[in-house]
Design a protein around this motif. Structure first.
Motif, PDB file in Angstrom:
ATOM      1  N   VAL A 121       0.840  -1.197   0.000  1.00  0.00           N
ATOM      2  CA  VAL A 121       0.000   0.000   0.000  1.00  0.00           C
ATOM      3  C   VAL A 121       0.873   1.245   0.000  1.00  0.00           C
ATOM      4  N   ALA A 122       0.342   2.308  -0.566  1.00  0.00           N
ATOM      5  CA  ALA A 122       1.051   3.589  -0.626  1.00  0.00           C
ATOM      6  C   ALA A 122       0.007   4.697  -0.650  1.00  0.00           C
ATOM      7  N   PRO A 123       0.386   5.916  -0.269  1.00  0.00           N
ATOM      8  CA  PRO A 123      -0.569   7.017  -0.364  1.00  0.00           C
ATOM      9  C   PRO A 123      -0.889   7.345  -1.822  1.00  0.00           C
ATOM     10  N   VAL A 124      -2.104   7.738  -2.099  1.00  0.00           N
ATOM     11  CA  VAL A 124      -2.409   8.360  -3.389  1.00  0.00           C
ATOM     12  C   VAL A 124      -1.553   9.626  -3.485  1.00  0.00           C
ATOM     13  N   PRO A 125      -0.898   9.855  -4.619  1.00  0.00           N
ATOM     14  CA  PRO A 125      -0.059  11.055  -4.733  1.00  0.00           C
ATOM     15  C   PRO A 125      -0.821  12.325  -4.358  1.00  0.00           C
ATOM     16  N   GLY A 126      -0.242  13.091  -3.456  1.00  0.00           N
ATOM     17  CA  GLY A 126      -0.838  14.345  -3.022  1.00  0.00           C
ATOM     18  C   GLY A 126      -1.839  14.218  -1.899  1.00  0.00           C
ATOM     19  N   ALA A 127      -2.163  12.969  -1.474  1.00  0.00           N
ATOM     20  CA  ALA A 127      -3.203  12.792  -0.452  1.00  0.00           C
ATOM     21  C   ALA A 127      -2.763  13.355   0.892  1.00  0.00           C
ATOM     22  N   ARG A 128      -1.577  12.996   1.334  1.00  0.00           N
ATOM     23  CA  ARG A 128      -1.124  13.489   2.633  1.00  0.00           C
ATOM     24  C   ARG A 128      -1.013  15.015   2.619  1.00  0.00           C
ATOM     25  N   GLU A 129      -0.501  15.545   1.531  1.00  0.00           N
ATOM     26  CA  GLU A 129      -0.368  16.998   1.438  1.00  0.00           C
ATOM     27  C   GLU A 129      -1.734  17.682   1.490  1.00  0.00           C
ATOM     28  N   ALA A 176     -22.683  12.267  -6.635  1.00  0.00           N
ATOM     29  CA  ALA A 176     -21.522  13.152  -6.508  1.00  0.00           C
ATOM     30  C   ALA A 176     -21.891  14.572  -6.931  1.00  0.00           C
ATOM     31  N   THR A 177     -21.560  15.534  -6.095  1.00  0.00           N
ATOM     32  CA  THR A 177     -21.742  16.938  -6.475  1.00  0.00           C
ATOM     33  C   THR A 177     -20.583  17.421  -7.339  1.00  0.00           C
ATOM     34  N   HIS A 178     -19.437  16.762  -7.196  1.00  0.00           N
ATOM     35  CA  HIS A 178     -18.249  17.074  -7.975  1.00  0.00           C
ATOM     36  C   HIS A 178     -17.480  15.778  -8.209  1.00  0.00           C
ATOM     37  N   VAL A 179     -16.746  15.700  -9.308  1.00  0.00           N
ATOM     38  CA  VAL A 179     -15.848  14.574  -9.558  1.00  0.00           C
ATOM     39  C   VAL A 179     -14.464  15.129  -9.858  1.00  0.00           C
ATOM     40  N   LEU A 180     -13.482  14.658  -9.116  1.00  0.00           N
ATOM     41  CA  LEU A 180     -12.112  15.132  -9.213  1.00  0.00           C
ATOM     42  C   LEU A 180     -11.197  14.025  -9.713  1.00  0.00           C
ATOM     43  N   GLY A 181     -10.091  14.434 -10.321  1.00  0.00           N
ATOM     44  CA  GLY A 181      -9.096  13.454 -10.722  1.00  0.00           C
ATOM     45  C   GLY A 181      -8.547  12.702  -9.531  1.00  0.00           C
ATOM     46  N   SER A 182      -8.327  13.412  -8.450  1.00  0.00           N
ATOM     47  CA  SER A 182      -7.851  12.782  -7.222  1.00  0.00           C
ATOM     48  C   SER A 182      -8.162  13.676  -6.040  1.00  0.00           C
ATOM     49  N   VAL A 183      -7.943  13.140  -4.840  1.00  0.00           N
ATOM     50  CA  VAL A 183      -8.189  13.889  -3.612  1.00  0.00           C
ATOM     51  C   VAL A 183      -7.249  15.080  -3.490  1.00  0.00           C
ATOM     52  N   ALA A 184      -6.165  15.079  -4.244  1.00  0.00           N
ATOM     53  CA  ALA A 184      -5.238  16.216  -4.218  1.00  0.00           C
ATOM     54  C   ALA A 184      -5.931  17.521  -4.619  1.00  0.00           C
ATOM     55  N   GLY A 185      -7.005  17.410  -5.405  1.00  0.00           N
ATOM     56  CA  GLY A 185      -7.725  18.603  -5.833  1.00  0.00           C
ATOM     57  C   GLY A 185      -8.781  19.070  -4.862  1.00  0.00           C
ATOM     58  N   LEU A 186      -8.990  18.347  -3.768  1.00  0.00           N
ATOM     59  CA  LEU A 186     -10.086  18.679  -2.851  1.00  0.00           C
ATOM     60  C   LEU A 186      -9.899  20.021  -2.137  1.00  0.00           C
TER      61      LEU A 186
END
Length: 240
Positions: free
Chosen positions: A102-110, A221-231
């Motif tokens: 397992v690894a973090p999704v890129p940008g998730a921790r940030e 979904a009210t929004h769809v993002l490429g990843s959680v990094a965009g949240l």
């Protein structure tokens, strides 16, 4: 972006409680759920490559995000077989986690650190049992990353698509006084249903996991993002 690099901090944020799914949303597990399911099904006599295995795997894929014991109750009928399958699944998934899979999704921790630096409370939720959730958190070094982590057993046992974990986060943290100030993010249709049923103001789907944009949108979904990094940027725009 580091948590201190936000160029436009909002001094009075209102979307102050963020409930994030783990596998597929903040954690990249690379198909480990399906691998662990195959191992668990094998202990109950379901042969890999058989029609029965394929049918059950299709159901697992369709119900990603749901409490795993609920999935096994549906697949195997009686409670004893469901519990045996669930134990085998958790053990198999735990071995994969221990093996560094397992690894973090890129940008998730940030993203999580930025949200917290902005004064928001972040909660991590999962459909896994507590032992598996803790193993993932330990493997990532995330044991102290957020204020609260929740699994189905922490919120009555039903898990998603019920809103129970989201509402447990609302009740336990006291971070907001209105469910409309909640943000829910996940990669599955069940994450979306859980968010909608909780009354969350933002229910964001992400495309790093099990379900595609159409599935996420059809389930609320009210929004769809490429990843959680965009949240964080999405939340900032919503508050502007």
């Amino acid at each position: 972006m580091n948590s201190t690099d936000n160029p436009n901090p909002n001094p009075n944020p209102t979307l102050n409680l963020i409930v994030l799914d783990m596998a597929g949303t903040t954690v990249a597990d690379d198909g480990l759920v399906e691998q662990a399911f195959s191992a668990a099904a094998g202990t109950l006599g379901v042969e890999p490559g058989s029609a029965d295995h394929a049918e059950k795997l299709d159901y697992v894929r369709a119900t990603m995000g749901e409490s795993k014991i609920s999935v096994f109750r549906h697949l195997f009928g009686d409670e004893d077989r469901a519990q045996r399958a669930n134990v085998a699944f958790e053990e198999a998934y735990g071995r994969l986690v221990d093996g560094g899979r397992v690894a973090p999704v890129p940008g998730a921790r940030e993203a999580i650190e930025r949200l917290q630096a902005e004064g928001r409370t972040v909660v991590l939720s999962t459909g896994f049992a507590r032992t598996t959730q803790d193993a993932i958190l330990a493997a990532l070094g995330w044991q102290d990353l957020v204020a609260l982590t929740l699994c189905p057993a922490d919120a009555g046992g039903r898990g998603r698509p019920y809103p129970d974990m989201v509402l447990a986060a609302f009740l336990r943290t006291g971070a907001v006084d209105d469910v409309a100030h909640l943000v829910v993010a996940g990669d599955t249709s069940y994450d979306m249903l859980s968010g909608v049923r909780s009354g969350a103001g933002i229910v964001a789907g992400v495309l790093t996991g099990a379900h595609d944009q159409d599935q996420l949108s059809r389930h609320g979904a009210t929004h769809v993002l490429g990843s959680v990094a965009g949240l964080p940027d999405l939340i900032a725009r919503a508050e502007a």
